[in-house]
Design an enzyme around this catalytic site. Structure first.
Site, PDB file in Angstrom:
ATOM      1  CG  HIS A 153      42.608  36.752  41.209  1.00  0.00           C
ATOM      2  ND1 HIS A 153      41.876  37.840  41.636  1.00  0.00           N
ATOM      3  CD2 HIS A 153      41.744  35.927  40.581  1.00  0.00           C
ATOM      4  CE1 HIS A 153      40.615  37.696  41.267  1.00  0.00           C
ATOM      5  NE2 HIS A 153      40.496  36.545  40.634  1.00  0.00           N
TER       6      HIS A 153
HETATM    7  S1  FES Z   1      44.623  39.519  43.269  1.00  0.00           S
HETATM    8 FE1  FES Z   1      42.780  39.650  42.168  1.00  0.00          FE
HETATM    9  S2  FES Z   1      41.525  40.877  43.423  1.00  0.00           S
HETATM   10 FE2  FES Z   1      43.391  40.764  44.495  1.00  0.00          FE
END
Ligand code: FES
Length: 188
Positions: A153
């Protein structure tokens, strides 16, 4: 020798207050105590971790082949562990940041051992949802802050593995570790 009458009517020899029945009772209780210890000791022994469990609980890492700017991925308690030797430039980049501006305020000093600031030891587990960030492997994307980048993410960690951007709430965790020599650490 005078006899003494006990309250329950039993006659005691010599007035020393020790009846034969008491002696047998004391002996029986003592023997039971020894028996209880004998039973408890194996139980305690069974509860102590065995050598292979202890080995899993800690990880020894040889640092001698990790050059400044390089990192390795290994495992600690079945989870990814990053061991990295920072360059002078990476240390300077980490040090110039005012920790009060950080989401999870910590200095590089607080995340490393005294006098060995170049050795950054962290879990390789993103503090958002637990993906393994990139940056420890050769040629991997280290993100815009030069530390680690989580592709799940988009969390970016800096050269002290502190969270700088993206959804992760915390810095990469620094496990308990100590130096066993100039070129080896024991994690755990
Ligand atoms: S940014 Fe979501 S698990 Fe690493």
């Amino acid at each position: 020798m005078a006899s003494v009458e006990h309250t329950d009517g039993e006659v005691l020899a010599g007035g020393d207050g020790v009846r034969r029945r008491d002696f047998i009772n004391i002996a029986a209780v003592s023997f039971a105590g020894v028996g209880a210890v004998a039973v408890v000791l194996p139980l305690i022994d069974q509860m102590n971790p065995s050598a292979d469990v202890l080995a899993l609980a800690s990880t020894e890492v040889d640092l001698s082949d990790i050059q400044p700017g390089q990192a390795i991925k290994t495992t600690f308690r079945s989870q990814p562990l990053f061991v990295r030797q920072l360059t002078e430039k990476e240390i300077a980049e980490a040090d110039k940041v005012d920790p009060s501006t950080l989401r999870d305020p910590q200095t590089l000093e607080e995340r490393t051992v005294d006098g060995k600031k170049q050795w950054l030891i962290t879990m390789g587990v993103c503090t958002h949802l637990g993906c393994v960030p990139l940056g420890a492997g050769e040629g991997e994307n280290r993100g815009e802050y030069g530390g680690y980048f989580c592709p799940c993410h988009g969390s970016s960690y800096d050269t002290a593995a502190r969270i700088r951007k993206g959804p992760a709430p915390k810095n990469l965790e620094v496990p308990k570790f100590s130096f066993t020599s100039d070129t080896a650490i024991l994690v755990g």
